[in-house]
Design a protein around this motif. Structure first.
Motif: not given
Length: 140
Positions: A64-67, A71-75
């Motif tokens: 959730q923090k990474g997103l 949000a543009s990184d598919p991983q």
């Protein structure tokens, strides 16, 4: 400080690629995230490691923090969708559709995603959420 964190991150990735276990890599990536809380890639790696070690709640929080950060990184979205599956959250389809759009126009990005998912299955062959996401992305 940034160089030191980037160096730690690169070292962590190399150790992961060399086959080191989550028991030692999770604390390393937790430390990286503490030192560089806006480093989306570190949160993405931490979420992946938590999932590998069957810690879905911690994985969900890290994903959730990474997103929120990228949000543009598919991983990032793949990890988030997988943690949603593992924690029983709703809304997975929306993220799968975004990932499909992201990789649709880039054969290079599509191949990178496929390689990451395949690599995850070599480490955890019975990974149900990863298999679901892989099937949705590549068998549809």
């Amino acid at each position: 400080m940034t160089e030191q964190v980037n160096s730690l991150f690169d070292t962590g990735i190399e150790r992961y690629k060399a086959g080191e276990g989550t028991d030692t890599l999770i604390p390393l990536f937790q430390d990286i995230c503490n030192q560089a809380p806006k480093m989306a890639a570190a949160w993405t790696c931490l979420a992946w490691l938590y999932m590998l070690s069957a810690q879905p709640t911690q994985a969900y929080k890290a994903a959730q923090k990474g997103l929120k950060l990228d949000a543009s990184d598919p991983q990032v979205r793949i990890n988030y969708a997988m943690t949603m599956l593992e924690t029983g959250q709703a809304g997975v389809r929306q993220h799968i559709e975004v990932i499909q759009q992201m990789i649709a126009n880039s054969s290079e990005l599509k191949e990178q995603v496929r390689e990451t998912l395949d690599e995850g299955l070599t480490r955890k062959p019975d990974w149900k959420s990863l298999n679901k996401v892989k099937n949705w992305l590549f068998d549809s």
